[in-house]
Each structure stands twice: as C-alpha cells, then as structure tokens.
Write a protein that holds these residues in place. Structure first.
Motif, short mmCIF file in Angstrom:
data_model
loop_
_atom_site.label_atom_id
_atom_site.label_comp_id
_atom_site.label_asym_id
_atom_site.label_seq_id
_atom_site.Cartn_x
_atom_site.Cartn_y
_atom_site.Cartn_z
N ASP A 84 50.37 34.17 42.07
CA ASP A 84 49.38 34.26 41.00
C ASP A 84 50.12 34.28 39.68
O ASP A 84 50.68 35.30 39.27
CB ASP A 84 48.53 35.53 41.16
N ARG A 135 41.76 37.78 43.70
CA ARG A 135 43.09 38.01 43.11
C ARG A 135 43.69 39.31 43.64
O ARG A 135 44.88 39.38 43.96
CB ARG A 135 43.00 38.08 41.59
N GLU A 168 36.80 31.03 36.70
CA GLU A 168 37.83 32.02 36.99
C GLU A 168 37.84 32.36 38.49
O GLU A 168 36.77 32.47 39.10
CB GLU A 168 37.59 33.30 36.19
#
Length: 463
Positions: free
Chosen positions: A318, A367, A361
C-alpha cells in the motif's frame, strides 16, 4: 480392508475442523440473503454466461462468455461471485471467514468458508439464478494478449452449468456451447503464451478419492484440455488484476521467488540423468511442456521441478512498491481474485480492483485488512494441505491394508538419501520406499511392507 464404515471423522478431529457455524454467523448470513445484495450494479443479465466446474459443485465462483472482438481478437466476460454484496465488513460472517481462510475439501464433504446459504445459495452463480457479481471484461488481441481490462459490479445470470468432461465431449464432437465455442482457440493461445513467458506446468499424477461400494477408492484424474483452457482464463484474470493493483500502488499479490541459477542447473542435470533431451537455449517451461506425462522419466523430472516452485506466499502493499511482485511459476505478476466463495483473499483483491476501476478510494476496511492477510492465508493454506495429504494417506492405507507382502510396479519419482518417493499406478498410490537400490525415473518392482490405517502410513521396499 473393508472401508464401508470408514469415514474421515478422525482427520476432522485431529485438525480441529469446525462442523458448524456459530449461531450469530448463520443469523447474519440469513439476514443478508433476505435483504438482498447491497450497492449499485449494472444489469448484465443479457450475457449468456455458463459455468464449468466439477460434477455436482454448488459453490460456483466463475461464469464465462467468450466472443469475437473485431476480426480476430476476443472479448471475455468473466463473472466472479461477489461476496461484497452480502458480507458486512467487521460483522459476524466477516470475522468467521477470516478465521477459516478457505474452504477445506475432504472426500466425505467440505468444511465451507462461508455459510452454505451464501456459498451454495444466494452468492453462487447457479444456473438460472440472478446473482451479484464482479464482472470482468477482458479484451484481447489476435494473439490472445490483453489490450484492455476492467471489472465492475453487475447483476448476471448464468444460463447453464457444465462440467469439464461434458464440455470436452462437446468440443471433441464439434458442437460446443456458443458461450465457450472460442475457448479452445483462446485457451491454446494463452497456453502458448505461458510457455513463452516461462510458466512452469508440472505433469504429475493427480490422485483423487471417490466413493465405491459404500467405501472409498483411489483414482487418477486426467486433466482434460478444457480444464487447462479454463484455468488459463482464470490465470489471465488474476494477471490483469495484479497489473491493476501494481499500477494503483495497492493490493495483494500471490508471489513466488524466481529459482536460483543453481536450481535451474540442478534441474537440467536431472533431465540429463533421466535421459531427457534439453536443447540449447530451451527453457524449463519448454522442456516440461514437451514431455509425455505417462513417461516414468517425465514424472520424475516434474517431481524434481517442484524444487523451482518453493517459497510461494502473499505480498501485501500500500503505497511503496512490493519488493517481490511476480510469481515465478506463472512468470508474471498475479493475484487471486477468481474464487471468493472458497478463498479469503479473493474478496479483498476484488474490492481493490473494483475501487480502482471505478476511480474510487479503496475502502478503509480493505486497507486495514491487507497487512493481516498473508499470515492468515499461510496458516489456512498449510492446514488445507495437511488435511488433503492426511485424507489421501488414510485411503491409501485402507485400500492396501490387506495386501502387505504383495508386489507392485512403481515409478521412482525422487531418490534422495535413504528414502525414495514412488508412484504406484495401480492402485494409484504415492508412497515411500528404501532408496538404497532405486534409481530416479525408472520403473521398478516393489514389495508392500506396511499399510497402517491407524498411522496412515504406507511403505515399500525393492522386491
């Protein structure tokens, strides 16, 4: 030995496999089904998708339709079951499936990752059922190479459920279903591309267990061409997904380090020792692809080639580019996104690709989960592998228990140290034998010295 009353309960107990879902998990799954899929979706029920799975399968992850694009190209519509339509992040189902990691298959039934009301019901791409999906559209050129690809949330409807053998029979008869009529042409192009890339496909015997006369027997499953072509479509999708993730700087890849020069040289020497020609400039992929899978030497070389495929794992990233971004066995970057009903990581990888393709997003819950997934999957993969081997070992011991002292023809797959790995074609058994008098890649005569159903152990010695 009479295996009529035998089951795999001891294996289930040994590995502490769950036999039910907690009440809150089932209740949440039922509520999700009753509420219906969440989120906006495009209606693509106009695409006549079909599924190809093992006979009797109900957890149908993928549905396919292939058509011409221009004069010589291809457009693949590949619908993947969308668990994001039913699973609430952080909810009871999400927590339980993270604990399980994947569906575990045993001969007498599976231990599903999701409650079956989802995996074999509302989320499955069953024929005639309108279902939510992550719909991939892959545009390919005349050589079968991708030129454009995207994924979007859609509503789809599979029109038919096939198995590999029935599709193979229809292809051989020259009358395949229109939705997969181009699968042979595209599958062959993709397989040729894989060999050019250097992808390794091992041609080892594939054992399976099936019911027989109230008990169990071992069989060898031959891989049909349709099976191989179908796998190429899944691999293609995973490669496109990996490219999307790498370009976006976030995702989860299935990775495998490249073999060392020493490993490559060792395999080449092994081929020479087995009498297998290795032309100058030929890659391991090219040599392995040419082999006759029924040849003892070919089986042995394929077993030796597993040395080049050690160290597979998952790499989450990430922001910063991952240190390892490719899978050496596939010879390309690759991500798991095509089996979310049966494997945890696929749902998260799909969510990343859906967000990137929608110019949105990546959800915060995705995430947050990415760094935890490699360890979860390593644990789950290890458990699934151990259970699968235990079941095969158990059936091997059952079917040979009354045959100690008999002699069998066998292929020596690997002979290192004091123990050799051997393959007995009839019944199909992978066992161990004393290696002192055995040569790799040769047919030999072995005597069965032990078949212990309690220890799940089978041993041979040279006759």
């Amino acid at each position: 030995m009479d295996t009529a009353a035998s089951d795999f309960s001891r294996v289930r107990a040994e590995f502490a496999l769950p036999d039910r879902f907690p009440g809150p998990v089932l209740a949440e799954a039922e509520r999700a089904v009753a509420a219906g899929p969440v989120g906006d979706r495009v209606d693509r029920t106009d695409i006549p998708l079909v599924t190809i799975d093992p006979p009797g399968a109900k957890d149908l992850d993928q549905a396919m339709h292939i058509e011409r694009l221009g004069d010589a190209g291809f457009r693949v519509h590949y619908a993947i079951a969308d668990l994001g339509a039913f699973v609430t992040p952080g909810g009871a189902v999400d927590t339980e499936v993270r604990r399980r990691g994947q569906t575990i298959y045993l001969p007498d039934g599976s231990v599903p990752m999701h409650p079956t009301v989802l995996s074999e019901g509302a989320a499955s791409l069953l024929p005639g059922q309108t279902a939510p999906s992550a719909l991939w559209t892959l545009d390919l050129d005349a050589a079968g190479e991708p030129v454009a690809y995207r994924v979007e949330r859609a509503i789809v409807r599979s029109t038919a459920q096939f198995d590999y053998e029935s599709v193979q029979a229809s292809v051989d008869a020259g009358d395949p279903h229109p939705s997969v009529a181009l699968l042979p042409a595209l599958g062959k192009l993709r397989r040729a591309a894989a060999i050019r890339r250097g992808a390794l496909e091992l041609q080892l015997p594939e054992q399976d267990v099936e019911r027989a006369d109230g008990g169990w027997r071992l069989v060898l499953r031959g891989r049909t061409s349709v099976d191989a072509w179908n796998a190429e479509i899944s691999l293609l999708t995973g490669m496109c997904a990996a490219r999307i993730m790498l370009d976006a700087g976030i995702g989860l890849l299935r990775t495998l380090p490249a073999p060392t020069d020493d490993d490559r040289a060792w395999l080449r020497r092994s081929a020479v020792n087995l009498g297998i020609e290795w032309p100058d400039g030929a890659s391991a992929a090219e040599v392995l692809a040419r082999l006759d899978p029924t040849s003892p030497a070919a089986m042995a070389l394929s077993m030796d080639a597993t040395r080049l495929l050690r160290g597979a794992g998952y790499t989450a990233f990430d922001g910063a580019a991952p240190e390892l971004d490719s899978h050496a066995g596939i010879a390309a970057p690759y991500a798991h996104v095509t089996a979310p009903l049966r494997r945890l990581v696929d749902r998260f990888g799909t969510e990343v690709c859906l967000a990137v393709c929608a110019d949105a997003e990546v959800p915060a819950w995705v995430r947050e989960a990415l760094p935890t997934l490699p360890d979860l999957m390593e644990s789950s993969d290890g458990l699934a592998s151990k259970v699968d081997r235990a079941c095969l070992d158990q059936v091997e011991a059952w079917v040979l228990a009354d045959r100690v002292g008999e002699e069998f023809d066998a292929v020596v797959l690997r002979a290192e140290g004091e123990t050799a790995e051997v393959f007995v074609p009839d019944p199909p058994v992978l066992g161990k034998a004393s290696a002192s008098e055995l040569t790799e890649g040769r047919m030999v005569r072995l005597r069965l010295t032990e078949a212990d159903p309690v220890a799940r152990r089978v041993r041979f010695e040279p006759a």
